[in-house]
Design a protein around this motif. Structure first.
Motif, PDB file in Angstrom:
ATOM      1  N   ALA A  63      16.702 -58.632 -10.696  1.00  0.00           N
ATOM      2  CA  ALA A  63      16.230 -60.014 -10.814  1.00  0.00           C
ATOM      3  C   ALA A  63      16.029 -60.263 -12.295  1.00  0.00           C
ATOM      4  CB  ALA A  63      14.922 -60.198 -10.055  1.00  0.00           C
ATOM      5  N   GLY A  92      11.099 -65.841  -6.888  1.00  0.00           N
ATOM      6  CA  GLY A  92      10.361 -64.619  -6.617  1.00  0.00           C
ATOM      7  C   GLY A  92       9.081 -64.569  -7.419  1.00  0.00           C
ATOM      8  N   PHE A  93       8.367 -63.491  -7.245  1.00  0.00           N
ATOM      9  CA  PHE A  93       7.204 -63.253  -8.096  1.00  0.00           C
ATOM     10  C   PHE A  93       7.016 -61.763  -8.312  1.00  0.00           C
ATOM     11  CE2 PHE A  93       4.138 -61.645  -5.061  1.00  0.00           C
ATOM     12  CZ  PHE A  93       4.541 -62.197  -3.846  1.00  0.00           C
ATOM     13  N   GLY A  94       6.365 -61.443  -9.407  1.00  0.00           N
ATOM     14  CA  GLY A  94       6.048 -60.063  -9.735  1.00  0.00           C
ATOM     15  C   GLY A  94       4.550 -59.899  -9.798  1.00  0.00           C
ATOM     16  N   SER A  95       4.107 -59.100 -10.741  1.00  0.00           N
ATOM     17  CA  SER A  95       2.706 -58.700 -10.747  1.00  0.00           C
ATOM     18  C   SER A  95       1.738 -59.819 -11.125  1.00  0.00           C
ATOM     19  CB  SER A  95       2.512 -57.497 -11.670  1.00  0.00           C
ATOM     20  OG  SER A  95       3.049 -57.778 -12.932  1.00  0.00           O
ATOM     21  N   GLN A  96       2.282 -60.916 -11.749  1.00  0.00           N
ATOM     22  CA  GLN A  96       1.379 -62.042 -12.059  1.00  0.00           C
ATOM     23  C   GLN A  96       1.364 -63.058 -10.926  1.00  0.00           C
ATOM     24  OE1 GLN A  96       3.909 -61.191 -14.234  1.00  0.00           O
ATOM     25  NE2 GLN A  96       2.664 -59.990 -15.648  1.00  0.00           N
ATOM     26  N   LYS A 106      14.635 -67.163 -10.394  1.00  0.00           N
ATOM     27  CA  LYS A 106      15.285 -66.008 -11.016  1.00  0.00           C
ATOM     28  C   LYS A 106      16.729 -65.977 -10.547  1.00  0.00           C
ATOM     29  CE  LYS A 106      11.445 -64.397 -12.723  1.00  0.00           C
ATOM     30  NZ  LYS A 106      11.177 -64.462 -14.160  1.00  0.00           N
ATOM     31  N   ILE A 148       6.554 -61.860 -20.182  1.00  0.00           N
ATOM     32  CA  ILE A 148       6.421 -61.545 -18.763  1.00  0.00           C
ATOM     33  C   ILE A 148       7.524 -62.226 -17.967  1.00  0.00           C
ATOM     34  CG2 ILE A 148       3.940 -61.065 -18.799  1.00  0.00           C
ATOM     35  CD1 ILE A 148       3.565 -63.919 -17.667  1.00  0.00           C
ATOM     36  N   GLY A 149       7.853 -61.608 -16.844  1.00  0.00           N
ATOM     37  CA  GLY A 149       8.867 -62.194 -15.972  1.00  0.00           C
ATOM     38  C   GLY A 149      10.297 -61.848 -16.359  1.00  0.00           C
ATOM     39  N   ASP A 150      10.487 -60.846 -17.216  1.00  0.00           N
ATOM     40  CA  ASP A 150      11.842 -60.464 -17.633  1.00  0.00           C
ATOM     41  C   ASP A 150      12.650 -59.859 -16.498  1.00  0.00           C
ATOM     42  OD1 ASP A 150      11.776 -61.427 -20.164  1.00  0.00           O
ATOM     43  OD2 ASP A 150      11.525 -59.491 -21.163  1.00  0.00           O
ATOM     44  N   GLY A 151      11.977 -59.402 -15.448  1.00  0.00           N
ATOM     45  CA  GLY A 151      12.729 -58.979 -14.273  1.00  0.00           C
ATOM     46  C   GLY A 151      12.493 -57.549 -13.843  1.00  0.00           C
ATOM     47  N   LYS A 152      13.238 -57.176 -12.818  1.00  0.00           N
ATOM     48  CA  LYS A 152      13.146 -55.837 -12.230  1.00  0.00           C
ATOM     49  C   LYS A 152      14.550 -55.359 -11.924  1.00  0.00           C
ATOM     50  CE  LYS A 152       8.735 -54.889 -11.663  1.00  0.00           C
ATOM     51  NZ  LYS A 152       7.824 -55.484 -10.687  1.00  0.00           N
TER      52      LYS A 152
HETATM   53  N1  LIG Z   1       8.082 -55.216  -6.146  1.00  0.00           N
HETATM   54  C1  LIG Z   1       9.112 -56.074  -6.151  1.00  0.00           C
HETATM   55  N2  LIG Z   1       9.975 -56.104  -5.116  1.00  0.00           N
HETATM   56  C2  LIG Z   1      11.012 -56.962  -5.104  1.00  0.00           C
HETATM   57  N3  LIG Z   1      11.274 -57.827  -6.067  1.00  0.00           N
HETATM   58  C3  LIG Z   1      10.452 -57.842  -7.123  1.00  0.00           C
HETATM   59  C4  LIG Z   1       9.322 -56.981  -7.218  1.00  0.00           C
HETATM   60  N4  LIG Z   1       8.702 -57.234  -8.385  1.00  0.00           N
HETATM   61  C5  LIG Z   1       9.409 -58.201  -8.985  1.00  0.00           C
HETATM   62  N5  LIG Z   1      10.453 -58.577  -8.221  1.00  0.00           N
HETATM   63  C6  LIG Z   1      11.446 -59.587  -8.529  1.00  0.00           C
HETATM   64  O1  LIG Z   1      11.628 -59.607  -9.927  1.00  0.00           O
HETATM   65  C7  LIG Z   1      11.288 -60.889 -10.457  1.00  0.00           C
HETATM   66  C8  LIG Z   1      10.663 -60.716 -11.812  1.00  0.00           C
HETATM   67  O2  LIG Z   1       9.515 -59.930 -11.708  1.00  0.00           O
HETATM   68  P1  LIG Z   1       8.638 -59.724 -13.006  1.00  0.00           P
HETATM   69  O3  LIG Z   1       9.546 -59.474 -14.145  1.00  0.00           O
HETATM   70  O4  LIG Z   1       7.685 -60.865 -13.136  1.00  0.00           O
HETATM   71  O5  LIG Z   1       7.875 -58.380 -12.634  1.00  0.00           O
HETATM   72  P2  LIG Z   1       6.467 -57.943 -13.191  1.00  0.00           P
HETATM   73  O6  LIG Z   1       6.131 -56.652 -12.537  1.00  0.00           O
HETATM   74  O7  LIG Z   1       5.485 -59.055 -13.023  1.00  0.00           O
HETATM   75  O8  LIG Z   1       6.741 -57.649 -14.725  1.00  0.00           O
HETATM   76  P3  LIG Z   1       6.143 -58.500 -15.971  1.00  0.00           P
HETATM   77  O9  LIG Z   1       4.733 -58.040 -16.125  1.00  0.00           O
HETATM   78  O10 LIG Z   1       7.026 -58.123 -17.105  1.00  0.00           O
HETATM   79  O11 LIG Z   1       6.242 -59.944 -15.611  1.00  0.00           O
HETATM   80  C9  LIG Z   1      10.417 -61.517  -9.412  1.00  0.00           C
HETATM   81  O12 LIG Z   1      10.475 -62.919  -9.463  1.00  0.00           O
HETATM   82  C10 LIG Z   1      11.029 -60.985  -8.133  1.00  0.00           C
HETATM   83  O13 LIG Z   1      12.186 -61.731  -7.811  1.00  0.00           O
END
Ligand SMILES: Nc1ncnc2c1ncn2[C@@H]1O[C@H](COP(=O)(O)OP(=O)(O)OP(=O)(O)O)[C@@H](O)[C@H]1O
Ligand SMILES: [Mg+2]
Length: 127
Positions: free
Chosen positions: A22, A50-54, A73, A101-105
């Motif tokens: 993502a 989607g969403f991540g840790s925030q 994303k 933040i939000g650079d992806g996974k």
């Molecule tokens: N545990 C997860 N399972 C599945 N998809 C995820 C997961 N975490 C993140 N994603 C996907 O990745 C996208 C980007 O997540 P994000 O980069 O914000 O992760 P983060 O852990 O919050 O890292 P950061 O602190 O850099 O923001 C999300 O919008 C989602 O689509």
């Protein structure tokens, strides 16, 4: 190669990997170009939210903080021979990175079988 040989080949260590990533939508073109350069020959692209840790709360998208929990994303699905998996991950990681933040996974999975529809070729021959 016969399809039933797939399992034997995988036991020999020739495996095919699926990389799911993502990334931020505006990074898609740059990432696609970088992946093409290292030998990636196909990928699937889907616009997702989607969403991540925030939980999407503190993330900025196109200048506006998203009030909702889901942020747009792009999801990439890339199937490659085992030997390309690490280069693909590293290329996505360095190209999609903005240090915000939000650079992806990025996730890496084993693929049981890949088939080219036109020819019936399987696994790395199908890529
Ligand atoms: N545990 C997860 N399972 C599945 N998809 C995820 C997961 N975490 C993140 N994603 C996907 O990745 C996208 C980007 O997540 P994000 O980069 O914000 O992760 P983060 O852990 O919050 O890292 P950061 O602190 O850099 O923001 C999300 O919008 C989602 O689509
Ligand atoms: Mg996040």
């Amino acid at each position: 190669m016969r399809p039933e040989q797939g399992a034997e080949v995988q036991q020999q260590g020739i495996v095919v990997k699926l990389i799911i990533a993502a990334i931020k939508p505006f990074k898609l073109e740059e990432v696609r170009e970088a992946l093409t350069t290292i030998g990636v020959r196909g990928m699937m692209v889907t616009e997702i939210k989607g969403f991540g840790s925030q939980s999407g709360h503190t993330e900025i998208y196109r200048g506006a903080e998203y009030a909702v929990n889901f942020v747009p994303k792009v999801r990439l699905e890339i199937v490659v021979p085992d030997s390309l998996a690490d280069p693909v991950v590293e290329t996505i990681r360095t190209t999609a990175k903005t240090d915000k933040i939000g650079d992806g996974k990025i996730f890496v999975l084993d693929v049981e079988q890949a088939v080219r529809v036109r020819t019936g070729e399987i696994n790395d021959d199908a890529l």
